[in-house]
Write an enzyme that holds these catalytic residues in place. Structure first.
Site, PDB file in Angstrom:
ATOM      1  N   LYS A  26       0.832  -1.208   0.000  1.00 27.79           N
ATOM      2  CA  LYS A  26       0.000   0.000   0.000  1.00 27.79           C
ATOM      3  C   LYS A  26       0.863   1.252   0.000  1.00 27.79           C
ATOM      4  CE  LYS A  26      -1.660   1.634   3.948  1.00 27.79           C
ATOM      5  NZ  LYS A  26      -1.593   3.081   4.223  1.00 27.79           N
ATOM      6  N   ASN A  27       1.886   1.272   0.835  1.00 32.99           N
ATOM      7  CA  ASN A  27       2.673   2.490   1.006  1.00 32.99           C
ATOM      8  C   ASN A  27       3.598   2.777  -0.175  1.00 32.99           C
ATOM      9  OD1 ASN A  27       1.478   3.049   3.442  1.00 32.99           O
ATOM     10  ND2 ASN A  27       3.099   2.087   4.664  1.00 32.99           N
ATOM     11  N   CYS A  44      -4.883   8.243  10.082  1.00 33.16           N
ATOM     12  CA  CYS A  44      -4.823   7.647  11.415  1.00 33.16           C
ATOM     13  C   CYS A  44      -4.388   8.675  12.466  1.00 33.16           C
ATOM     14  CB  CYS A  44      -3.828   6.483  11.434  1.00 33.16           C
ATOM     15  SG  CYS A  44      -4.430   4.998  10.622  1.00 33.16           S
ATOM     16  N   ARG A  69       2.445  14.310  12.594  1.00 32.00           N
ATOM     17  CA  ARG A  69       2.898  14.104  11.219  1.00 32.00           C
ATOM     18  C   ARG A  69       2.667  15.348  10.353  1.00 32.00           C
ATOM     19  NH1 ARG A  69       0.874   8.220   9.312  1.00 32.00           N
ATOM     20  NH2 ARG A  69      -1.180   9.009   9.835  1.00 32.00           N
ATOM     21  N   PRO A  70       3.280  16.478  10.695  1.00 30.48           N
ATOM     22  CA  PRO A  70       3.024  17.719   9.964  1.00 30.48           C
ATOM     23  C   PRO A  70       3.564  17.671   8.543  1.00 30.48           C
ATOM     24  CG  PRO A  70       4.857  18.010  11.471  1.00 30.48           C
ATOM     25  CD  PRO A  70       4.274  16.658  11.761  1.00 30.48           C
ATOM     26  N   VAL A  71       3.008  18.563   7.686  1.00 30.60           N
ATOM     27  CA  VAL A  71       3.424  18.607   6.284  1.00 30.60           C
ATOM     28  C   VAL A  71       4.374  19.772   6.033  1.00 30.60           C
ATOM     29  CG1 VAL A  71       1.301  17.498   5.512  1.00 30.60           C
ATOM     30  CG2 VAL A  71       1.411  20.003   5.623  1.00 30.60           C
ATOM     31  N   ASP A  72       4.906  20.375   7.085  1.00 27.16           N
ATOM     32  CA  ASP A  72       5.740  21.556   6.906  1.00 27.16           C
ATOM     33  C   ASP A  72       6.987  21.266   6.081  1.00 27.16           C
ATOM     34  OD1 ASP A  72       6.571  19.982   9.096  1.00 27.16           O
ATOM     35  OD2 ASP A  72       7.659  21.660  10.002  1.00 27.16           O
ATOM     36  N   LEU A  73       7.538  20.036   6.166  1.00 28.15           N
ATOM     37  CA  LEU A  73       8.736  19.720   5.394  1.00 28.15           C
ATOM     38  C   LEU A  73       8.425  19.640   3.905  1.00 28.15           C
ATOM     39  CD1 LEU A  73      10.458  17.082   7.716  1.00 28.15           C
ATOM     40  CD2 LEU A  73      10.922  19.531   7.523  1.00 28.15           C
ATOM     41  N   ASP A 114       5.631   0.624  11.863  1.00 29.04           N
ATOM     42  CA  ASP A 114       4.403  -0.044  11.426  1.00 29.04           C
ATOM     43  C   ASP A 114       4.325  -1.502  11.869  1.00 29.04           C
ATOM     44  OD1 ASP A 114       3.355   2.196  10.283  1.00 29.04           O
ATOM     45  OD2 ASP A 114       3.662   1.593   8.206  1.00 29.04           O
ATOM     46  N   ARG A 153      -8.115  -0.493   5.379  1.00 27.54           N
ATOM     47  CA  ARG A 153      -7.262   0.497   4.727  1.00 27.54           C
ATOM     48  C   ARG A 153      -5.931  -0.107   4.298  1.00 27.54           C
ATOM     49  NH1 ARG A 153      -5.468   4.572   8.140  1.00 27.54           N
ATOM     50  NH2 ARG A 153      -4.596   5.422   6.221  1.00 27.54           N
TER      51      ARG A 153
END
Length: 421
Positions: A22-23, A117, A122-126, A306, A398
Site C-alpha cells: 500500500k505504502n 490515522c 505528522r506535519p506537512v511543513d517539510l 508499522d 485500509r
C-alpha cells in the site's frame, strides 16, 4: 459497521501470498499526474486507501481504469482540476502526495490539509519547505494548501527529520524541475525506492534512492510506463507474527526477505525457526512459546514503527519481559489499552512500553484505533481464550487485503459481521 469475531484456536499453519505494498502503491498512483501519457501499475492491493486514491485522482479528471484485479491504468492527460477536496483527503494522509506532482506538471495545486490515522501530528511543513525552496509560492487558507509556480527549479534541500511522504513528494516534484535537486537526510524506506524505480521507468533521472542523499536531474517531460508494485513488507511481517503469536508455522510467498531484515532478526531472537528463499519467508515456532524481545523503532533500516503494535501483541503472550520504545509517532501506544482489556500486562511510561508476557489472553470486546493497532488486536485475539469481538475494523480495510480470508486459509476462526445502524 463491520466487526470481527475471532476465536483463539491454537497454532496457525499454512501458506499465503503477500499483496502489493500500500505504502508504495499510493505515491506511484500519484506519479501518474506527472505525465500526459498512461501509467500502468500492477500488483496493486485491493484496499480502501487505494480506492480513495483512485477516487481522488478521478475527480481531478484522471482516467482511472482497473483492467484486472490488481492492475490499474491511469491517464492524467484529461485532468480538469488541481483541487484535492477535504472530503477525500481527510480520510487518508497519503493524499498529500498529489501536491508535488500537481505543482510540477500543472503549475498549481489546491490540496486540503490531510487526515488519516490519529497516531501523531505528522506535519506537512517539510513538504512545503521543500517546494518553497524550489520556487513555489505557498499559502494556507481555509484548511487548504495553495501552491503555484510556473516552473520549479532544482534546489538543495535538507530535511530536519526523516520523512517518507516528504521525500516522495519532493522527489516526484523534482523530476520536472529545472536543474538538479538534492534531497539530504532523505528517507531510505523500500517504498521510496520503489517509487523512484517507477519514476525512472517513466523517464526520470534519479540516483541515490535507498541512501540518505537522493539526486534528481530534472527532465522536460515523463512518458508512459508499466511498473509492478513491490510486496508489502508490513503485511508479510504481520502474518509471520501470527505464527509467532499462535506457536504455528506460516509461509508467506510472493514477498522479498530483504525487505524485512530488522523484523526477521527479532523473530529469530523470539525463538522462531526461519526459512527464506528469493520470494518466500517461513516462520516455524515448532509449537513453542515465543521469547520476549525488546524493540526500538527507527527509520529504515531500523525496526519499522508499522510493526511495533504487532510485536507488542507477540510480547503479550511471550515468555519474559520486553521493552518497546516508540521513537517515530507520539500516539502509537493506543492499542495497549485494548490489549490490556484482553488481560495483557503492559505498563506505559511516555514513549516506553514494558510488557510482561502471559501464557494466554482472555477474550473481551475491544476496539481498533488505527491501522496497525487493528492488526495487533487481531493477533492478540488469535491467542485469547474465547470469542473476541473487534469493533471499528474499517481501519484494517485500509491496509490489509482480505485479512480474514488469508487468516482463515491458515486455520484461524475469524468471521466478519455487519451491524446495521
Amino acid at each position: 459497521m463491520d466487526k470481527f469475531i475471532i476465536e483463539g484456536n491454537g497454532p496457525l499453519n499454512g501458506e499465503i501470498a503477500a499483496s502489493g505494498a500500500k505504502n508504495a502503491a499510493l505515491p506511484i498512483l500519484c506519479a501518474a499526474l506527472l505525465s500526459d501519457e498512461p501509467l500502468t501499475v500492477t500488483n496493486v492491493p485491493r484496499l480502501w486507501d487505494i480506492g480513495t486514491a483512485s477516487r481522488l485522482l478521478a475527480q481531478m479528471g484522471v482516467a482511472v481504469e482497473q483492467t484486472e484485479a490488481h492492475t490499474i491504468v491511469l491517464d492524467a492527460k484529461p485532468i480538469t482540476t488541481c483541487v484535492a477536496p477535504y472530503e477525500l483527503v481527510r480520510t487518508m494522509r497519503a493524499s498529500i502526495l498529489v501536491l508535488g506532482p500537481l505543482v510540477a506538471r500543472r503549475g498549481e495545486a489546491h490540496v486540503s490539509l490531510p487526515g488519516g490515522c490519529a497516531i501523531g501530528a505528522r506535519p506537512v511543513d517539510l513538504h512545503l519547505m521543500g517546494l518553497e525552496a524550489m520556487g513555489a509560492e505557498i499559502t494556507l487558507d481555509g484548511g487548504f494548501i495553495h501552491a503555484q509556480c510556473k516552473k520549479l527549479k532544482g534546489a538543495h534541500i535538507v530535511f530536519d527529520t526523516v520523512t517518507v511522504t516528504g521525500t516522495e513528494n519532493l522527489m516526484m516534484a523534482a523530476t520536472l524541475a529545472e536543474g538538479e535537486t538534492i534531497l539530504e537526510n532523505a528517507a531510505r524506506e523500500p517504498e521510496v525506492v520503489d517509487t523512484a524505480r517507477c519514476l525512472r521507468a517513466m523517464g526520470a533521472r534519479i540516483s541515490g534512492d535507498g541512501t540518505t542523499t537522493i539526486r534528481i536531474q530534472g527532465v522536460e517531460k515523463l512518458h508512459a510506463a508499466t511498473h509492478r508494485v513491490l510486496p508489502d513488507r508490513i503485511e508479510t511481517g504481520t502474518y509471520l507474527l501470527a505464527a509467532a503469536v499462535t506457536r504455528g508455522r506460516v509461509r508467506v510467498t510472493h514477498t522479498d526477505p530483504s525487505l524485512l531484515d530488522a523484523v526477521l532478526v527479532k523473530l529469530q531472537q523470539a525463538g522462531a525457526k526461519l526459512k527464506t528463499g528469493t520470494d518466500f519467508i517461513e516462520v516455524d515456532m515448532q509449537n513453542r512459546r515465543a521469547t520476549s524481545v525488546n524493540i526500538h523503532t527507527m527509520p529504515h533500516p531500523g525496526f519499522p514503527t508499522d510493526m511495533q503494535a504487532q510485536m507488542m501483541a507477540m510480547n503479550c503472550v511471550a515468555e519474559g519481559v520486553a521493552t518497546i520504545r516508540e521513537t517515530i509517532f507520539e500516539n502509537r501506544f493506543m492499542h495497549a489499552q485494548e490489549l490490556m482489556r484482553l488481560g495483557a500486562d503492559i505498563r506505559i511510561e511516555g514513549n516506553l512500553a514494558i510488557v510482561t508476557g502471559r501464557e494466554r489472553l482472555q477474550a473481551a470486546p475491544i476496539m481498533a484505533t488505527d491501522l496497525r493497532a487493528s492488526a495487533s488486536l487481531v493477533l492478540a485475539a488469535l491467542a485469547a481464550d474465547g470469542e473476541t469481538l473487534i469493533d471499528r475494523i474499517y481501519h484494517m480495510d485500509r491496509g490489509y487485503e482480505d485479512i480474514e480470508g488469508k487468516l482463515s486459509a491458515l486455520g484461524a476462526r475469524i468471521k466478519r459481521v455487519r451491524q446495521l445502524l
